[in-house]
Design an enzyme around this catalytic site. Structure first.
Site, short mmCIF file in Angstrom:
data_model
loop_
_atom_site.label_atom_id
_atom_site.label_comp_id
_atom_site.label_asym_id
_atom_site.label_seq_id
_atom_site.Cartn_x
_atom_site.Cartn_y
_atom_site.Cartn_z
N GLN A 1 -26.08 6.60 -13.36
CA GLN A 1 -26.91 5.51 -12.84
C GLN A 1 -26.21 4.75 -11.73
O GLN A 1 -26.84 4.32 -10.75
CB GLN A 1 -27.27 4.57 -13.98
N GLN B 1 -24.35 -1.18 -15.33
CA GLN B 1 -25.20 0.00 -15.38
C GLN B 1 -24.75 0.84 -16.57
O GLN B 1 -23.57 0.88 -16.92
CB GLN B 1 -25.10 0.82 -14.09
N SER B 2 -25.68 1.55 -17.21
CA SER B 2 -25.38 2.19 -18.49
C SER B 2 -24.52 3.43 -18.38
O SER B 2 -23.82 3.79 -19.32
CB SER B 2 -26.70 2.55 -19.22
N SER B 3 -24.54 4.12 -17.25
CA SER B 3 -23.80 5.38 -17.13
C SER B 3 -23.31 5.54 -15.71
O SER B 3 -23.76 4.87 -14.78
CB SER B 3 -24.67 6.58 -17.53
#
Length: 736
Positions: free
Chosen positions: A27, A22-24
């Protein structure tokens, strides 16, 4: 993923890797459905034929962006396992989970194609070794990278557009808060915070230095508001120099809205890794700068004047005047310019740092061989500049004297106001702690005891603040009476008395001079015993003065002849710094009783026309080593070599007593140190018996070269071997 024909036995014999990303962190916390779908791919791998223990889940990269493989340890582990041929299939929810740039994506495709590894996503299974599958995967990777670019462009464009209007809400510095309207920035509602910030700018207008403002806060014992972000509560702590300097240099305090003061850059470090750094941009390159955007603590013109003043406090560049005010009585520090070469003059002091002087450092440019310009005492020059300054300032003398008295009262009132606000803040904290204590239920003794302790602490802080406020109120200066103002006006008419008063420090005099003078050009004419001064005032006006210099008096002291003779011998072999060390080891001093330094040796040498050391063009035969190096080369102890040098068995070079011994390694010297004694050489005891003389006589004959001797370096019987000639000479005729 319904196409099972691409799955072979070799694929099922290897592991199936499920890559989750997941990007962050947001998220990972909020988009849990996407994370759950990615973890469910492990069941999909089992359905495709892999055993449960063959499925490997890599989820170390949760919360990391896929724009680059840097810092993605999970992706590095994945590519490593693929390259080693341990993976039969790589599963990801979509291509963007694996990589968001084509460089990392195609590297993975190449490895999978070479090791016969499948790639699967929500749409199906692909073999990167097949043209059609590789084409589809390449298009998906390109679309993933383009998607990231479009998302970033949209977000960045919206941010920049909102920032261009001054409505983008970012963190505001201490002393400001965001209002309810779009782009509205207001003063902090806490009066103590606003007063502390205003004190910084008021003190800087008076003192002219960020460091002196910081010292003023510490001298007065005042605390300063501190807040790390907008959600934190304000804490009051002793101020740091960085906090004071940040307030003086932040344009937000001048009512300006700014955005884009920094730029993110990528670079390759020494290990070949791609790194990121933040680069501070000059004001001309800021993306957004909107002056008069909101009410400020000072106007924009004053802010720019403060920045110029701060820049002038830094160390000036070559051929430029300026610099922060320093301690010392030299009034033209930072203002004096050489009238011969244009360089900024440096200051020096003589006689226990009392008498100032100015000199040009041009002679030290190229290894001490530059051109000598000037070195002059500063007493007469400072007096001439002071008289010219007082003459120019005389019309404003009375008003300046009254303003000085008013400023003294205002300084004390400013500090007193800060302490009054501190008492109000401490009283509020004590009352709040009392309300919290009375609101707790009496049965909850654990909480009650903690709140009671906090209440008592706040009451102690309130008492301390009230005691300090009372003490400072008692020290408040008495306002000037009518008679005192009349006397002050009379004193203002005689500025010279104020200028030379003991209460007027050299720093105050320098500050006043810089208010009107930009630079003073000094040209010295030794033959005429005068100095020509050119005063350049702010505004461009020039004033020229001629100052008579005192004639040189004959020197009453001089360096002793023995030291000069030694200096002449040493200058042939050693540079100035080595000579200074030798002279100091011998306990020699200068004519004024000071220890020698390289500069003092050079000055003495130039005064007595002693040539400086020049390395010889042709070196003597043999390398010159110190005792330790020569002992290692000859395989003897340094103490033994020292003894032989003192006894004269080994030739040593020493310029003067106290200088280090040096041994010149030659073939003749090396032949005197052997492993086995040659034929005809006997030990010392045997030599004394054959020659019929004492051991001391044999040593003297060896020292004079009448007997040959070698040193055996190995074996149990190390030491000297003496060559004894069969036909005995008349040794007694040669004894000393």
């Amino acid at each position: 993923m319904s196409d099972h024909s691409k799955i072979g036995k070799t694929h099922l014999q290897r592991a199936a890797v499920v890559y989750i990303r997941q990007s962050s962190a947001a998220q990972v916390e909020h988009n849990r459905e996407s994370t759950a779908r990615q973890y469910a791919l492990a069941d999909r791998a089992v359905a495709l034929g892999w055993a449960r223990d063959q499925v490997i889940v890599i989820d170390q990269d949760l919360g990391l962006s896929g724009a680059s493989a840097v810092q993605r340890s999970g992706f590095v582990q994945l590519t490593t396992e693929v390259a080693l041929g341990h993976v039969g299939m790589v599963l990801g929810l979509e291509v963007s989970r694996l990589a968001r740039n084509n460089a990392d994506w195609y590297r993975l495709l190449d490895l999978c194609g070479m090791t016969d590894t499948l790639i699967g996503d929500a749409d199906g299974l692909y073999h990167p070794g097949l043209f059609n599958d590789r084409l589809v995967l390449g298009l998906k990777g390109t679309m993933s990278e383009a998607e990231l670019h479009i998302l970033r462009a949209r977000l960045d464009g919206g941010i920049r557009n909102k920032a261009a209007r001054g409505e983008l809400r970012r963190g505001v510095p201490i002393g400001f808060v965001w209002g309810e309207e779009e782009g509205e920035i207001r003063f902090d509602p806490d009066a103590a915070v606003v007063a502390a910030i205003r004190s910084v700018f008021e003190r800087f207008a008076e003192l002219g230095s960020a460091r002196r403002v910081w010292l003023w806060f510490h001298t007065e014992g005042l605390n300063f508001p501190l807040r790390f972000n907008q959600t934190d509560e304000i804490r009051w702590t002793p101020p740091t120099y960085t906090a004071i300097h940040h307030i003086l240099t932040n344009p937000v305090y001048a009512g300006a809205y700014c955005y884009g003061k920094t730029r993110n850059e990528r670079y390759v470090d020494e290990q070949g890794q791609i790194r990121k750094r933040i680069r501070q941009l000059p004001q001309a390159d800021w993306a957004v700068l909107i002056p008069e955007h909101h009410p400020g603590y000072l106007d924009w013109a004053t802010y720019e004047a403060n920045q110029a003043r701060l820049d002038g406090n830094t160390r000036p560049q070559p051929h430029q005047a300026g610099g922060a005010l320093r301690e010392g009585t030299a009034l033209l520090q930072g203002l004096a310019i050489c009238g011969h070469c244009g360089r900024r003059l440096r200051t020096h002091y003589r006689g226990r740092n009392v008498t100032p002087g100015y000199h040009c450092a041009g002679k030290d440019i190229v290894d001490g061989r530059g051109v000598y310009c000037l070195s002059v005492g500063g007493v007469q020059i400072d007096e001439a500049v002071s008289e010219a300054f007082l003459e120019a300032l005389e019309p404003a003398g009375v008003q300046a004297a009254l303003l000085a008295a008013q400023q003294r009262e205002a300084d004390h009132e400013a500090a007193l106001a800060q302490w009054q606000l501190a008492v109000e803040r401490a009283r509020y904290e004590a009352e709040k702690a009392e309300r919290r204590y009375r609101a707790v239920e009496p049965e909850n003794r654990l909480v009650a005891r903690g709140l009671e302790s906090e209440w008592e602490q706040r009451l102690r802080e309130l008492d301390q603040a009230q005691v300090e406020l009372t003490r400072r109120q008692q020290q408040r200066p008495t306002p000037l009476t009518a008679d005192e103002r009349h006397a002050l006006r009379a004193l203002g008419q005689d500025l010279k008395r104020v200028w030379v008063a003991p209460t007027t420090t050299p720093r105050d005099q320098k500050e006043l001079l810089r208010a009107l003078l930009e630079e003073v050009i000094i040209a010295v004419f030794r033959d005429d015993y005068r100095a020509h001064l050119t005063l350049r005032w702010r505004g461009g006006r020039l004033t020229e003065l001629d100052v008579h210099l005192p004639r040189s008096r004959p020197a009453t002291v001089r360096t002793d002849e023995e030291t000069l003779a030694l200096l002449r011998r040493l200058a042939v072999h050693h540079p100035d710094d080595v000579i200074a060390g030798i002279l100091n080891r011998q306990g020699r001093t200068t004519a004024h009783g000071l220890p020698f330094t390289a500069n003092l040796v050079g000055n003495t040498r130039r005064h007595w026309n002693i040539p400086r050391y020049e390395p010889p063009v042709e070196q003597p035969v043999g390398e010159l080593l110190n005792i330790k190096q020569a002992a290692a080369a000859l395989k003897v102890a340094p103490s033994t070599l020292h003894r032989w040098v003192n006894d004269g068995f080994v030739a040593g070079e020493q310029v003067t007593p106290g200088a280090p011994w040096q041994i010149r390694m030659s073939d003749d010297l090396a032949r005197q140190f052997v492993e086995d004694a040659p034929e005809g050489y006997v030990v010392m005891q045997e030599a004394t018996k054959r020659l019929g003389v004492s051991r001391q006589t044999v040593l003297q004959r060896v020292k004079r070269g009448e007997l040959e001797a070698v040193h055996v370096c190995q074996g149990r019987r190390k030491g000297l071997r003496i060559r004894v000639i069969d036909d005995k000479p008349d040794l007694f005729s040669h004894t000393s």
